[in-house]
Design a protein around this motif. Structure first.
Motif, PDB file in Angstrom:
ATOM      1  N   ASN A 180       0.725  -1.226  -0.081  1.00 39.36           N
ATOM      2  CA  ASN A 180      -0.032  -0.305  -0.025  1.00 39.36           C
ATOM      3  C   ASN A 180       0.913   1.173  -0.092  1.00 39.36           C
ATOM      4  N   GLN A 181       1.915   1.407   0.966  1.00 44.72           N
ATOM      5  CA  GLN A 181       2.841   2.487   0.903  1.00 44.72           C
ATOM      6  C   GLN A 181       3.393   2.758  -0.387  1.00 44.72           C
ATOM      7  N   LYS A 182       3.803   1.881  -1.174  1.00 41.50           N
ATOM      8  CA  LYS A 182       4.444   1.758  -2.474  1.00 41.50           C
ATOM      9  C   LYS A 182       3.480   2.256  -3.360  1.00 41.50           C
ATOM     10  N   LEU A 183       2.316   2.016  -3.566  1.00 39.58           N
ATOM     11  CA  LEU A 183       1.135   2.239  -4.174  1.00 39.58           C
ATOM     12  C   LEU A 183       0.909   3.584  -4.010  1.00 39.58           C
ATOM     13  N   LYS A 184       0.924   4.078  -2.761  1.00 38.93           N
ATOM     14  CA  LYS A 184       0.624   5.569  -2.658  1.00 38.93           C
ATOM     15  C   LYS A 184       1.703   6.497  -3.166  1.00 38.93           C
ATOM     16  N   THR A 185       2.940   5.972  -2.915  1.00 44.36           N
ATOM     17  CA  THR A 185       4.015   6.637  -3.495  1.00 44.36           C
ATOM     18  C   THR A 185       4.152   6.681  -4.835  1.00 44.36           C
ATOM     19  N   ILE A 186       3.958   5.727  -5.481  1.00 46.58           N
ATOM     20  CA  ILE A 186       3.671   6.030  -7.174  1.00 46.58           C
ATOM     21  C   ILE A 186       2.686   6.953  -7.249  1.00 46.58           C
ATOM     22  N   GLN A 187       1.615   6.556  -6.952  1.00 46.00           N
ATOM     23  CA  GLN A 187       0.477   7.695  -7.274  1.00 46.00           C
ATOM     24  C   GLN A 187       0.734   9.117  -7.003  1.00 46.00           C
ATOM     25  N   ASN A 188       1.274   9.384  -5.876  1.00 44.28           N
ATOM     26  CA  ASN A 188       1.787  10.982  -5.502  1.00 44.28           C
ATOM     27  C   ASN A 188       2.772  11.398  -6.407  1.00 44.28           C
ATOM     28  N   THR A 189       3.951  10.280  -6.702  1.00 39.62           N
ATOM     29  CA  THR A 189       4.929  10.820  -7.535  1.00 39.62           C
ATOM     30  C   THR A 189       4.255  11.208  -9.017  1.00 39.62           C
ATOM     31  N   LEU A 190       3.515  10.237  -9.403  1.00 39.85           N
ATOM     32  CA  LEU A 190       3.122  10.534 -10.838  1.00 39.85           C
ATOM     33  C   LEU A 190       2.191  12.102 -10.686  1.00 39.85           C
ATOM     34  N   SER A 191       1.427  12.059  -9.775  1.00 42.27           N
ATOM     35  CA  SER A 191       0.784  13.323  -9.703  1.00 42.27           C
ATOM     36  C   SER A 191       1.677  14.527  -9.449  1.00 42.27           C
ATOM     37  N   ASP A 192       2.707  14.401  -8.752  1.00 40.80           N
ATOM     38  CA  ASP A 192       3.592  15.723  -8.655  1.00 40.80           C
ATOM     39  C   ASP A 192       4.342  15.874 -10.118  1.00 40.80           C
ATOM     40  N   ASN A 193       4.197  14.972 -10.953  1.00 40.15           N
ATOM     41  CA  ASN A 193       4.653  15.344 -12.312  1.00 40.15           C
ATOM     42  C   ASN A 193       3.683  15.417 -13.125  1.00 40.15           C
ATOM     43  N   GLY A 194       2.595  15.567 -12.865  1.00 38.60           N
ATOM     44  CA  GLY A 194       1.314  15.967 -13.624  1.00 38.60           C
ATOM     45  C   GLY A 194       0.418  15.028 -14.137  1.00 38.60           C
ATOM     46  N   PHE A 195       0.830  13.551 -13.650  1.00 43.98           N
ATOM     47  CA  PHE A 195      -0.033  12.439 -14.226  1.00 43.98           C
ATOM     48  C   PHE A 195      -1.223  12.083 -13.346  1.00 43.98           C
ATOM     49  N   LEU A 196      -2.171  11.951 -13.982  1.00 44.80           N
ATOM     50  CA  LEU A 196      -3.396  11.713 -13.039  1.00 44.80           C
ATOM     51  C   LEU A 196      -3.687  10.326 -13.260  1.00 44.80           C
ATOM     52  N   THR A 197      -3.610   9.381 -12.145  1.00 42.08           N
ATOM     53  CA  THR A 197      -3.998   7.894 -12.397  1.00 42.08           C
ATOM     54  C   THR A 197      -4.674   7.669 -10.808  1.00 42.08           C
ATOM     55  N   TYR A 198      -5.128   6.362 -10.907  1.00 46.34           N
ATOM     56  CA  TYR A 198      -5.976   5.755  -9.833  1.00 46.34           C
ATOM     57  C   TYR A 198      -5.483   4.563  -9.020  1.00 46.34           C
ATOM     58  N   ALA A 199      -5.274   5.035  -7.909  1.00 44.99           N
ATOM     59  CA  ALA A 199      -4.838   3.758  -6.880  1.00 44.99           C
ATOM     60  C   ALA A 199      -6.212   2.987  -6.180  1.00 44.99           C
ATOM     61  N   VAL A 200      -6.059   1.746  -6.516  1.00 47.90           N
ATOM     62  CA  VAL A 200      -7.421   1.116  -6.206  1.00 47.90           C
ATOM     63  C   VAL A 200      -7.109   0.033  -5.104  1.00 47.90           C
ATOM     64  N   TYR A 201      -7.316   0.489  -3.756  1.00 46.65           N
ATOM     65  CA  TYR A 201      -7.367  -0.445  -2.796  1.00 46.65           C
ATOM     66  C   TYR A 201      -8.300  -1.316  -2.331  1.00 46.65           C
ATOM     67  N   SER A 202      -8.099  -2.329  -1.560  1.00 48.74           N
ATOM     68  CA  SER A 202      -9.138  -3.261  -0.956  1.00 48.74           C
ATOM     69  C   SER A 202     -10.054  -2.516   0.045  1.00 48.74           C
ATOM     70  N   PRO A 203     -11.243  -2.340   0.050  1.00 52.40           N
ATOM     71  CA  PRO A 203     -11.825  -3.615  -0.285  1.00 52.40           C
ATOM     72  C   PRO A 203     -12.420  -3.669  -1.981  1.00 52.40           C
ATOM     73  N   THR A 204     -12.232  -2.581  -2.672  1.00 51.36           N
ATOM     74  CA  THR A 204     -12.780  -2.502  -4.043  1.00 51.36           C
ATOM     75  C   THR A 204     -12.189  -3.595  -4.757  1.00 51.36           C
ATOM     76  N   VAL A 205     -10.769  -4.014  -4.608  1.00 50.46           N
ATOM     77  CA  VAL A 205     -10.302  -5.207  -5.051  1.00 50.46           C
ATOM     78  C   VAL A 205      -9.744  -6.043  -3.948  1.00 50.46           C
ATOM     79  N   LYS A 206      -9.619  -7.282  -3.950  1.00 52.94           N
ATOM     80  CA  LYS A 206      -9.232  -8.333  -3.187  1.00 52.94           C
ATOM     81  C   LYS A 206      -7.983  -7.693  -2.610  1.00 52.94           C
ATOM     82  N   GLU A 207      -7.739  -8.041  -1.110  1.00 49.79           N
ATOM     83  CA  GLU A 207      -6.466  -7.675  -0.550  1.00 49.79           C
ATOM     84  C   GLU A 207      -5.223  -8.334  -0.885  1.00 49.79           C
ATOM     85  N   GLY A 208      -4.556  -7.663  -1.265  1.00 40.93           N
ATOM     86  CA  GLY A 208      -3.139  -8.414  -1.865  1.00 40.93           C
ATOM     87  C   GLY A 208      -2.943  -8.336  -3.335  1.00 40.93           C
ATOM     88  N   THR A 209      -4.325  -7.545  -3.874  1.00 42.62           N
ATOM     89  CA  THR A 209      -4.087  -7.344  -5.385  1.00 42.62           C
ATOM     90  C   THR A 209      -4.471  -5.682  -5.632  1.00 42.62           C
TER      91      THR A 209
END
Length: 369
Positions: free
Chosen positions: A313-342
């Motif tokens: 989860n922490q790495k996922l947040k880091t990637i999304q935030n880094t992309l956002s800081d560089n002007g790229f809008l992406t979407y991080a999907v956490y559980s329970p929207t998807v299964k834990e671990g995916t």
């Protein structure tokens, strides 16, 4: 605060602690790699001008519908649009709904009876699960995109079955084996319902049309808030199913009809889609460019949705935030929207993304993972 509200506060606090609390924020400015506007129609100036001129010539399109379609909200435009859609998709009939969620709610809460079974792909959209809770039917799940597991389950059933799948899954970005599943449905006398939300427009009129499965499905759902850049949905089926939904589907009966401008936007969108095949062509070129960046993904090679699984989860947040800081809008999907671990970074590709943007996006992701 009333005592019974403490549970709400506790659950919200728990989500906040886990970093998955949802909130409503203004649309961000940046390079879009997160919206469902696959063909760029939502902001297409030419399409907007066509709609604007249509409204100027017919200002009554902006009027409220005044009621449900069974009372005062039915119009010639709604009826004509349904006939047009049915003809385009080569189905007997179509029935419009204000959203894909409403369409699925109507289908799965209404068609299956008390002694029926609904067998859903384990990754089916939440709207189908919610509809099943409103139904008197039993619900079973089969392994994602696994016809053998579906076959195993069907063999054990005594009563009538409905099978629910999506042609293209929005979280995994992969295609259902629609032809194999259609054959299984036919073999066991089951009713197959296919949600085409993410395939329509990206792959012509969807995979049902591509594989000519109109006579092998009970119903297909087309939604218009994605590739078409509009809003609303249509259930495609035969005259009997359409009439049954009109008479028994609460999600249709007890809701005010949308304004005619919504139905006209859909009709206009179909014409625009037909007149501009280059939009889908450009999208598929961009999908190929992304895949050539060699990022590991469970998604299909030709899907506009590309998932990068990052279970940390922490790495996922880091990637999304880094992309956002560089002007790229992406979407991080956490559980329970998807299964834990995916948990994953969900990347949506569009016809308007440039090669430079796609390459840079991939470079940033690779630097972190």
């Amino acid at each position: 605060m009333p005592d019974h509200h403490h549970r709400f506060q506790q659950l919200l606090c728990k989500r906040k602690e886990e970093g998955i609390l949802r909130s409503l924020n203004p649309r961000s400015e940046g390079i879009d790699f997160y919206s469902n506007d696959y063909l760029g129609f939502a902001g297409n100036k030419q399409l907007q001008d066509i709609l604007l001129q249509t409204v100027i010539s017919n200002p009554q399109l902006l009027s409220g519908s005044t009621g449900s379609r069974l009372i005062s909200g039915n119009t010639a435009i709604a009826n004509d649009t349904e006939l047009y859609i049915a003809e385009k998709h080569r189905f007997q009939a179509a029935l419009l709904f204000p959203s894909g969620y409403n369409a699925n709610l109507a289908l799965f809460s209404t068609l299956p009876g008390r002694h029926d079974t609904i067998i859903v792909d384990e990754q089916i959209h939440r709207s189908v699960h919610d509809a099943c809770r409103m139904s008197n039917a039993r619900k079973l799940k089969f392994r994602h995109n696994d016809p053998e597991d579906l076959d195993r389950i069907l063999k054990k059933q005594d009563g009538h079955c409905y099978i629910a799948i999506e042609s293209l899954y929005s979280m995994e970005g992969d295609f259902a084996p629609v032809e194999e599943i259609a054959e299984l449905a036919e073999q066991y006398g089951a009713n197959l319902i296919i949600d085409e939300a993410h395939a329509f427009g990206v792959f012509g009129y969807g995979l049902v049309e591509k594989y000519q499965l109109q006579d092998k499905v009970c119903a297909a759902v087309m939604t218009y808030g994605k590739a078409l850049g509009a809003h609303g949905a249509a259930v495609l089926s035969n005259h009997l199913i359409r009439s049954y939904l009109i008479n028994f589907a609460s999600a249709f009966i007890y809701t005010t009809s949308a304004q005619d401008i919504q139905w006209m936007s859909i009709r206009t969108g179909y014409d625009f889609l037909e007149d501009h095949p280059e939009s889908a062509k450009k999208l598929h070129e961009n999908i190929t460019i992304f895949r050539n960046q060699n990022l590991k993904s469970p998604s299909s090679a030709t899907s506009p949705v590309q998932a990068i699984v990052i279970a940390d989860n922490q790495k996922l947040k880091t990637i999304q935030n880094t992309l956002s800081d560089n002007g790229f809008l992406t979407y991080a999907v956490y559980s329970p929207t998807v299964k834990e671990g995916t948990e994953r970074l969900r990347i949506c590709l569009h016809s308007f993304n440039t090669e430079e943007e796609i390459v840079r996006l991939a470079e940033i992701i690779k630097q972190i993972i």
